[in-house]
Scaffold this motif. Structure first.
Motif, PDB file in Angstrom:
ATOM      1  N   TRP A 213      50.402  49.898  -1.993  1.00 37.73           N
ATOM      2  CA  TRP A 213      50.623  50.576  -3.271  1.00 37.73           C
ATOM      3  C   TRP A 213      51.154  51.971  -3.014  1.00 37.73           C
ATOM      4  O   TRP A 213      50.759  52.664  -2.064  1.00 37.73           O
ATOM      5  N   ALA A 214      52.070  52.388  -3.870  1.00 34.59           N
ATOM      6  CA  ALA A 214      52.552  53.764  -3.960  1.00 34.59           C
ATOM      7  C   ALA A 214      53.053  53.940  -5.386  1.00 34.59           C
ATOM      8  O   ALA A 214      53.234  52.943  -6.111  1.00 34.59           O
ATOM      9  N   PRO A 215      53.277  55.148  -5.856  1.00 35.70           N
ATOM     10  CA  PRO A 215      53.744  55.334  -7.228  1.00 35.70           C
ATOM     11  C   PRO A 215      55.022  54.528  -7.504  1.00 35.70           C
ATOM     12  O   PRO A 215      56.052  54.732  -6.873  1.00 35.70           O
ATOM     13  N   GLY A 216      54.927  53.586  -8.436  1.00 34.00           N
ATOM     14  CA  GLY A 216      56.064  52.763  -8.789  1.00 34.00           C
ATOM     15  C   GLY A 216      56.274  51.549  -7.908  1.00 34.00           C
ATOM     16  O   GLY A 216      57.175  50.743  -8.160  1.00 34.00           O
ATOM     17  N   LEU A 217      55.468  51.403  -6.854  1.00 31.68           N
ATOM     18  CA  LEU A 217      55.594  50.270  -5.939  1.00 31.68           C
ATOM     19  C   LEU A 217      54.254  49.549  -5.851  1.00 31.68           C
ATOM     20  O   LEU A 217      53.256  50.137  -5.452  1.00 31.68           O
ATOM     21  N   ASP A 218      54.242  48.275  -6.220  1.00 32.14           N
ATOM     22  CA  ASP A 218      52.997  47.528  -6.205  1.00 32.14           C
ATOM     23  C   ASP A 218      53.194  46.118  -5.665  1.00 32.14           C
ATOM     24  O   ASP A 218      52.535  45.703  -4.713  1.00 32.14           O
ATOM     25  N   SER A 219      54.118  45.383  -6.242  1.00 28.77           N
ATOM     26  CA  SER A 219      54.317  43.987  -5.841  1.00 28.77           C
ATOM     27  C   SER A 219      55.054  43.899  -4.507  1.00 28.77           C
ATOM     28  O   SER A 219      55.678  44.869  -4.043  1.00 28.77           O
ATOM     29  N   THR A 220      55.000  42.717  -3.911  1.00 29.66           N
ATOM     30  CA  THR A 220      55.733  42.485  -2.662  1.00 29.66           C
ATOM     31  C   THR A 220      57.222  42.694  -2.865  1.00 29.66           C
ATOM     32  O   THR A 220      57.907  43.270  -2.003  1.00 29.66           O
ATOM     33  N   ASP A 221      57.746  42.257  -4.000  1.00 34.74           N
ATOM     34  CA  ASP A 221      59.175  42.453  -4.274  1.00 34.74           C
ATOM     35  C   ASP A 221      59.521  43.940  -4.388  1.00 34.74           C
ATOM     36  O   ASP A 221      60.589  44.375  -3.925  1.00 34.74           O
TER      37      ASP A 221
ATOM     38  N   TRP B 162      58.089  46.367  -2.787  1.00 32.62           N
ATOM     39  CA  TRP B 162      58.099  46.926  -1.443  1.00 32.62           C
ATOM     40  C   TRP B 162      59.288  46.426  -0.633  1.00 32.62           C
ATOM     41  O   TRP B 162      59.858  47.179   0.168  1.00 32.62           O
ATOM     42  N   ARG B 163      59.670  45.187  -0.831  1.00 28.06           N
ATOM     43  CA  ARG B 163      60.854  44.698  -0.126  1.00 28.06           C
ATOM     44  C   ARG B 163      62.101  45.477  -0.524  1.00 28.06           C
ATOM     45  O   ARG B 163      62.940  45.802   0.316  1.00 28.06           O
ATOM     46  N   ALA B 164      62.206  45.768  -1.813  1.00 25.37           N
ATOM     47  CA  ALA B 164      63.349  46.557  -2.278  1.00 25.37           C
ATOM     48  C   ALA B 164      63.307  47.963  -1.678  1.00 25.37           C
ATOM     49  O   ALA B 164      64.344  48.495  -1.244  1.00 25.37           O
ATOM     50  N   TRP B 165      62.123  48.588  -1.650  1.00 29.04           N
ATOM     51  CA  TRP B 165      62.025  49.928  -1.071  1.00 29.04           C
ATOM     52  C   TRP B 165      62.326  49.899   0.429  1.00 29.04           C
ATOM     53  O   TRP B 165      63.001  50.795   0.947  1.00 29.04           O
ATOM     54  N   CYS B 166      61.841  48.884   1.121  1.00 27.22           N
ATOM     55  CA  CYS B 166      62.048  48.798   2.571  1.00 27.22           C
ATOM     56  C   CYS B 166      63.522  48.633   2.929  1.00 27.22           C
ATOM     57  O   CYS B 166      63.956  49.077   4.004  1.00 27.22           O
ATOM     58  N   ARG B 167      64.286  48.020   2.038  1.00 28.40           N
ATOM     59  CA  ARG B 167      65.725  47.883   2.309  1.00 28.40           C
ATOM     60  C   ARG B 167      66.432  49.227   2.204  1.00 28.40           C
ATOM     61  O   ARG B 167      67.435  49.455   2.892  1.00 28.40           O
ATOM     62  N   ALA B 168      65.929  50.114   1.361  1.00 27.22           N
ATOM     63  CA  ALA B 168      66.541  51.436   1.186  1.00 27.22           C
ATOM     64  C   ALA B 168      65.441  52.446   0.908  1.00 27.22           C
ATOM     65  O   ALA B 168      65.231  52.870  -0.236  1.00 27.22           O
ATOM     66  N   PRO B 169      64.678  52.828   1.945  1.00 26.35           N
ATOM     67  CA  PRO B 169      63.539  53.734   1.731  1.00 26.35           C
ATOM     68  C   PRO B 169      63.975  55.121   1.290  1.00 26.35           C
ATOM     69  O   PRO B 169      64.884  55.719   1.867  1.00 26.35           O
ATOM     70  N   VAL B 170      63.326  55.602   0.241  1.00 22.50           N
ATOM     71  CA  VAL B 170      63.615  56.935  -0.295  1.00 22.50           C
ATOM     72  C   VAL B 170      62.294  57.589  -0.686  1.00 22.50           C
ATOM     73  O   VAL B 170      61.301  56.903  -0.933  1.00 22.50           O
ATOM     74  N   PRO B 171      62.230  58.909  -0.742  1.00 18.20           N
ATOM     75  CA  PRO B 171      61.018  59.576  -1.241  1.00 18.20           C
ATOM     76  C   PRO B 171      60.751  59.173  -2.690  1.00 18.20           C
ATOM     77  O   PRO B 171      61.679  58.902  -3.458  1.00 18.20           O
ATOM     78  N   LEU B 172      59.481  59.145  -3.048  1.00 16.08           N
ATOM     79  CA  LEU B 172      59.077  58.764  -4.399  1.00 16.08           C
ATOM     80  C   LEU B 172      58.546  59.969  -5.151  1.00 16.08           C
ATOM     81  O   LEU B 172      57.933  60.861  -4.560  1.00 16.08           O
ATOM     82  N   THR B 173      58.771  59.975  -6.456  1.00 15.76           N
ATOM     83  CA  THR B 173      58.219  61.027  -7.307  1.00 15.76           C
ATOM     84  C   THR B 173      56.798  60.655  -7.706  1.00 15.76           C
ATOM     85  O   THR B 173      56.542  59.537  -8.162  1.00 15.76           O
ATOM     86  N   ASP B 174      55.895  61.579  -7.496  1.00 19.42           N
ATOM     87  CA  ASP B 174      54.502  61.327  -7.850  1.00 19.42           C
ATOM     88  C   ASP B 174      54.233  61.854  -9.248  1.00 19.42           C
ATOM     89  O   ASP B 174      54.149  63.054  -9.469  1.00 19.42           O
ATOM     90  N   ALA B 175      54.116  60.941 -10.199  1.00 21.16           N
ATOM     91  CA  ALA B 175      53.800  61.316 -11.579  1.00 21.16           C
ATOM     92  C   ALA B 175      52.319  61.087 -11.876  1.00 21.16           C
ATOM     93  O   ALA B 175      51.932  60.890 -13.029  1.00 21.16           O
ATOM     94  N   GLN B 176      51.510  61.103 -10.824  1.00 22.90           N
ATOM     95  CA  GLN B 176      50.065  60.923 -10.948  1.00 22.90           C
ATOM     96  C   GLN B 176      49.692  59.563 -11.524  1.00 22.90           C
ATOM     97  O   GLN B 176      48.690  59.412 -12.231  1.00 22.90           O
ATOM     98  N   GLN B 177      50.504  58.539 -11.196  1.00 26.82           N
ATOM     99  CA  GLN B 177      50.135  57.178 -11.590  1.00 26.82           C
ATOM    100  C   GLN B 177      48.823  56.787 -10.915  1.00 26.82           C
ATOM    101  O   GLN B 177      48.534  57.213  -9.793  1.00 26.82           O
ATOM    102  N   GLN B 178      48.055  55.957 -11.602  1.00 27.16           N
ATOM    103  CA  GLN B 178      46.777  55.505 -11.083  1.00 27.16           C
ATOM    104  C   GLN B 178      46.847  53.998 -10.802  1.00 27.16           C
ATOM    105  O   GLN B 178      47.293  53.230 -11.663  1.00 27.16           O
ATOM    106  N   PRO B 179      46.413  53.558  -9.634  1.00 27.27           N
ATOM    107  CA  PRO B 179      46.368  52.116  -9.370  1.00 27.27           C
ATOM    108  C   PRO B 179      45.388  51.424 -10.310  1.00 27.27           C
ATOM    109  O   PRO B 179      44.390  52.016 -10.732  1.00 27.27           O
ATOM    110  N   ASP B 180      45.677  50.191 -10.633  1.00 32.18           N
ATOM    111  CA  ASP B 180      44.835  49.419 -11.539  1.00 32.18           C
ATOM    112  C   ASP B 180      43.572  48.949 -10.823  1.00 32.18           C
ATOM    113  O   ASP B 180      43.642  48.250  -9.812  1.00 32.18           O
ATOM    114  N   VAL B 181      42.422  49.352 -11.343  1.00 33.60           N
ATOM    115  CA  VAL B 181      41.139  48.874 -10.809  1.00 33.60           C
ATOM    116  C   VAL B 181      40.268  48.371 -11.960  1.00 33.60           C
ATOM    117  O   VAL B 181      39.052  48.574 -11.984  1.00 33.60           O
ATOM    118  N   ASP B 182      40.877  47.698 -12.918  1.00 33.96           N
ATOM    119  CA  ASP B 182      40.145  47.205 -14.079  1.00 33.96           C
ATOM    120  C   ASP B 182      39.141  46.114 -13.730  1.00 33.96           C
ATOM    121  O   ASP B 182      38.311  45.743 -14.576  1.00 33.96           O
TER     122      ASP B 182
END
Length: 238
Positions: free
Chosen positions: A12-20, A22-42
């Motif tokens: 998990w990272a801000p805006g990145l959760d599913s395997t897809d 992460w695969r997209a990010w891994c193909r073109a890794p870039v810094p992410l903007t942290d908007a203080q998103q919270q991971p789901d722990v419902d």
């Protein structure tokens, strides 16, 4: 040399959760903007969710699904910097002469998160919290490998880093954005890890993220240099 199998992984990272994602990010890794998103722990009770910092939420979010079906699962948690926002808030209260919250203080220690994990899952398996350096992933892997060698059928390894507060930012250059990576490790020889003495160039990304890139790209080898330690990862399975 140690051998192991990565049975499953989640991240998990801000805006990145599913395997897809992460695969997209891994193909073109870039810094992410942290908007203080919270991971789901419902999946946790509301009262317990309120006690968790974002670092703890990251651990629970990536690790909980991997632990499903395991009644007893050893856990190794590693973080170089730990829960710096909570720690800084406590130091700020001390500087102002204000009384500290016993709850906040108890949750600020490095092993607090795995203590909550043990309680909420009802799991009394062996668990460790490591404060390692830039090769914390490998140090945690050695700890997990020891547990596998002692007969554990599986070990959960989680590495998580929170973005440091602005006050610490000039001194912390190895956390490009908050992230957590969980690996479910089992005995096997799919992967091999070797340690050699030697220096080398520093990678652009934390090594846990480089490992994700290797997993997504089905790469068969990668190296990680930290100080005088040269870690060589090699994959024997397709």
């Amino acid at each position: 040399m140690m051998q192991f199998r990565i049975d499953q992984w989640r991240a998990w990272a801000p805006g990145l959760d599913s395997t897809d994602d992460w695969r997209a990010w891994c193909r073109a890794p870039v810094p992410l903007t942290d908007a203080q998103q919270q991971p789901d722990v419902d999946f946790l009770p509301a009262l317990q969710r309120r006690r968790l910092s974002r670092l703890a939420r990251m651990l629970f979010h990536v690790a909980w699904p991997l632990a499903e079906g395991h009644t007893a699962l050893p856990l190794v948690f590693a973080s170089r910097h730990g829960d710096t926002p909570r720690t800084l808030a406590l130091l700020d209260e001390l500087a102002r002469g204000e009384p500290l919250s016993p709850t906040q203080f108890s949750l600020s220690v490095h092993n607090a998160t795995i203590g909550l994990w043990s309680i909420l899952r009802g799991d009394t398996s062996e668990m460790s919290a490591l404060a390692a350096e830039g090769d914390g992933l490998e140090q945690a892997l050695l700890e997990a490998g020891t547990l596998l060698g002692e007969g554990a059928p599986a070990v959960l390894l989680v590495l998580a880093e929170e973005l440091p507060p602005a006050l610490y930012a000039p001194h912390v250059d190895d956390v490009p954005f908050p992230y957590a990576v969980a690996l479910l490790l089992t005995p096997g020889d799919d992967w091999r890890l070797q340690l050699h003495v030697g220096s080398g160039p520093r990678t652009d990304w934390p090594h846990a993220l480089n490992l994700l890139r290797a997993l997504c790209d089905k790469r068969h080898s990668l190296e990680h240099h930290w100080k005088n330690r040269r870690w060589i990862w090699s994959r024997t399975a397709a």
